[in-house]
Design a protein around this motif. Structure first.
Motif, PDB file in Angstrom:
ATOM      1  N   VAL A  33      -3.504   0.133  -6.641  1.00 53.72           N
ATOM      2  CA  VAL A  33      -4.788   0.760  -6.958  1.00 53.72           C
ATOM      3  C   VAL A  33      -5.705  -0.204  -7.725  1.00 53.72           C
ATOM      4  O   VAL A  33      -6.922  -0.048  -7.721  1.00 53.72           O
ATOM      5  CB  VAL A  33      -4.601   2.060  -7.773  1.00 53.72           C
ATOM      6  N   ARG A  90      -6.135   6.987  -0.873  1.00 50.02           N
ATOM      7  CA  ARG A  90      -6.284   5.629  -1.422  1.00 50.02           C
ATOM      8  C   ARG A  90      -6.843   4.671  -0.383  1.00 50.02           C
ATOM      9  O   ARG A  90      -7.756   3.891  -0.647  1.00 50.02           O
ATOM     10  CB  ARG A  90      -4.922   5.111  -1.937  1.00 50.02           C
ATOM     11  N   ASN A  93     -14.539   0.487  -0.484  1.00 47.73           N
ATOM     12  CA  ASN A  93     -14.858  -0.534  -1.496  1.00 47.73           C
ATOM     13  C   ASN A  93     -14.905  -1.927  -0.864  1.00 47.73           C
ATOM     14  O   ASN A  93     -15.813  -2.714  -1.149  1.00 47.73           O
ATOM     15  CB  ASN A  93     -13.814  -0.519  -2.621  1.00 47.73           C
ATOM     16  N   ILE A  97      -9.094   0.471  -6.029  1.00 50.28           N
ATOM     17  CA  ILE A  97      -9.901   1.692  -5.889  1.00 50.28           C
ATOM     18  C   ILE A  97     -10.651   2.027  -7.181  1.00 50.28           C
ATOM     19  O   ILE A  97     -11.003   3.164  -7.432  1.00 50.28           O
ATOM     20  CB  ILE A  97      -9.049   2.886  -5.391  1.00 50.28           C
ATOM     21  N   GLY A 105      -8.237  -3.185   3.026  1.00 45.61           N
ATOM     22  CA  GLY A 105      -8.687  -3.494   1.668  1.00 45.61           C
ATOM     23  C   GLY A 105      -8.609  -4.958   1.301  1.00 45.61           C
ATOM     24  O   GLY A 105      -8.794  -5.323   0.144  1.00 45.61           O
ATOM     25  N   TYR A 154       0.796  -1.223   0.000  1.00 46.54           N
ATOM     26  CA  TYR A 154       0.000   0.000   0.000  1.00 46.54           C
ATOM     27  C   TYR A 154       0.836   1.284   0.000  1.00 46.54           C
ATOM     28  O   TYR A 154       0.399   2.302  -0.531  1.00 46.54           O
ATOM     29  CB  TYR A 154      -0.921   0.029   1.224  1.00 46.54           C
ATOM     30  N   ARG A 185     -10.543   4.823   0.177  1.00 52.15           N
ATOM     31  CA  ARG A 185     -11.335   4.211  -0.879  1.00 52.15           C
ATOM     32  C   ARG A 185     -11.185   2.685  -0.874  1.00 52.15           C
ATOM     33  O   ARG A 185     -12.166   1.958  -1.082  1.00 52.15           O
ATOM     34  CB  ARG A 185     -10.954   4.812  -2.244  1.00 52.15           C
ATOM     35  N   HIS A 186      -9.939   2.187  -0.623  1.00 52.92           N
ATOM     36  CA  HIS A 186      -9.750   0.730  -0.498  1.00 52.92           C
ATOM     37  C   HIS A 186     -10.733   0.177   0.544  1.00 52.92           C
ATOM     38  O   HIS A 186     -11.394  -0.837   0.327  1.00 52.92           O
ATOM     39  CB  HIS A 186      -8.328   0.402  -0.025  1.00 52.92           C
TER      40      HIS A 186
END
Ligand code: PLP
Length: 383
Positions: A328, A248, A255, A364, A295, A196, A251-252
């Motif tokens: 990503v 990031r 999601n 993402i 994530g 990451y 959003r990881h």
């Protein structure tokens, strides 16, 4: 300074020679001295490099540490930490451990007379059965790979008490945006920045972060003596990656939460391992210890057949079949035939790595597209 500001600015200032806002890639092996020993703090590039130094300062800042050291890979960073140990020392490590860490401990460091106990650290009190006068280090990873168990770092620290035992935490899966082990009592944090922190699947790099000046001095000595440093271009890529880490990761996590919800309602899925689900056995610790839940998701299919898992793996289009994680773009993997293939079936199944276990590194991309991709692949499976 708050996290997002540190991520973008810590360790970096405009280049004194040109004003360049981005830290230059100092692609040099040595530095000119005015007179013997009279230099600007840089003598030879294994020992010091300005691009690497900027990243080391940045990583220390975002992990709430005083000292950071970068290496050529996550494994090189782990190797440096294990070199703090001496023959006769014992280590207690989590049994649900990154495969490369298990390999370096058992195949390299056991040969030098260091003994490793692999135990379930998600119950912190388990360590009391293994701590003795020779215990020198506890090695934790949270969330773990691929079962996504959560280890209560503060509770492990409590078990150590004031004994002279180093608590080292591999924070690769969580990242400092979600979890900062040094604030919870750990002595050392290690990273595979390949995942990451770099975030774009374009670099391999590792790091060690700590607060204790004695440990820092030893790690610096090992870094310079053994020489497993990263190159300046790789340091530049990770510096750039970290500037968007907070955005990031958010959003990881968003999601992954939506995908975990979708999968846990799907009729062909037997179990979903995601610390963000209230059904996860360590959900409460995860909520206390982490900002969000990460994530990574693991799932098993109804019937637990390897062939069904292989169908899903080959029928996704956005989730690419590959090792690694944290970029990503979304990845999908099958631990039983990939990362854990060398472990006998009975052994791997003990820790939950069954034939149909699938690991997702949720990227993402637009979450609706990701859910559609998984849903279509699951439609093909004849469960
Ligand atoms: C990938 C990984 C490592 C090893 O890092 P490399 O950069 O591949 O050497 C160590 N720990 C964890 C948890 C990892 O995911």
């Amino acid at each position: 300074m708050k996290f997002a500001t540190k991520a973008i600015h810590a360790g970096q200032e405009a280049d004194p020679a040109t004003g360049a806002i981005m830290t230059p890639i100092y692609q040099t092996s040595t530095y000119v001295q005015e007179a013997p020993g009279k230099h600007k703090g840089f003598e030879y590039a294994r020992t010091q490099n300005p691009t690497r130094l900027a990243l080391e300062k940045n990583l220390a800042a975002i992990e709430s540490g005083a000292f950071g050291f970068c290496f050529g890979s996550g494994m090189a960073a782990i190797d440096a930490v294990a070199k703090l140990l001496l023959p006769g020392d014992e280590v207690i490590a989590t049994n649900d451990l990154y495969g490369g860490s298990y390999r370096i401990f058992t195949k390299i460091f056991e040969r030098y007379g260091i003994r490793f106990h692999f135990i379930d650290l998600s119950h912190a009190e388990n360590v009391t059965n293994y701590i003795n006068d020779k215990t020198r280090m506890i090695w934790a990873e949270s969330p773990t790979n691929p079962m996504l168990n959560i280890i209560d770092i503060a509770a492990i620290k409590k078990q150590i008490g004031d004994r002279n035992i180093i608590l080292a935490v591999d924070n690769t899966f969580a990242t400092p945006y979600l979890q900062r082990p040094l604030e919870l009592g750990a002595d050392i944090v290690v990273h595979s920045a390949t995942k990451y922190l770099g975030g774009h699947s374009d670099v391999v790099l590792g790091a060690v972060i700590c607060n204790d000046p004695v440990i820092a001095e030893q790690i610096k000595f090992i870094q310079n003596s053994c020489g497993a440093i990263c190159g300046p271009h790789d340091a530049f890529l990770v510096l750039r990656g970290i500037k968007t880490l907070h955005v990031r990761m958010q959003r990881h996590c968003e999601n992954a939460m939506k995908i975990a919800d979708f999968l846990s309602k799907h009729p062909k899925i037997a179990s979903v391992y995601y610390p963000g689900l209230t059904t996860h056995p360590n959900h409460e610790i995860a909520s206390r210890q982490m900002k969000m839940y990460g994530g990574m998701i693991s799932i098993t299919l109804k019937g637990d057949k390897m062939e069904d898992a292989l169908t899903v793996l080959t029928k996704t289009h956005l989730f690419s079949l590959a090792e690694s994680l944290g970029g990503v773009e979304s990845l999908i993997g099958h631990p039983a035939s990939m990362t854990h293939a060398s472990i006998p079936k009975a052994e791997r199944e003990k820790s939950g790595v069954t034939d149909s276990l699938i690991r997702l590194s949720v990227g993402i991309e637009d979450v609706d597209d990701l859910i559609h991709d998984l849903s279509s692949a699951l439609d093909v499976v004849g469960i």
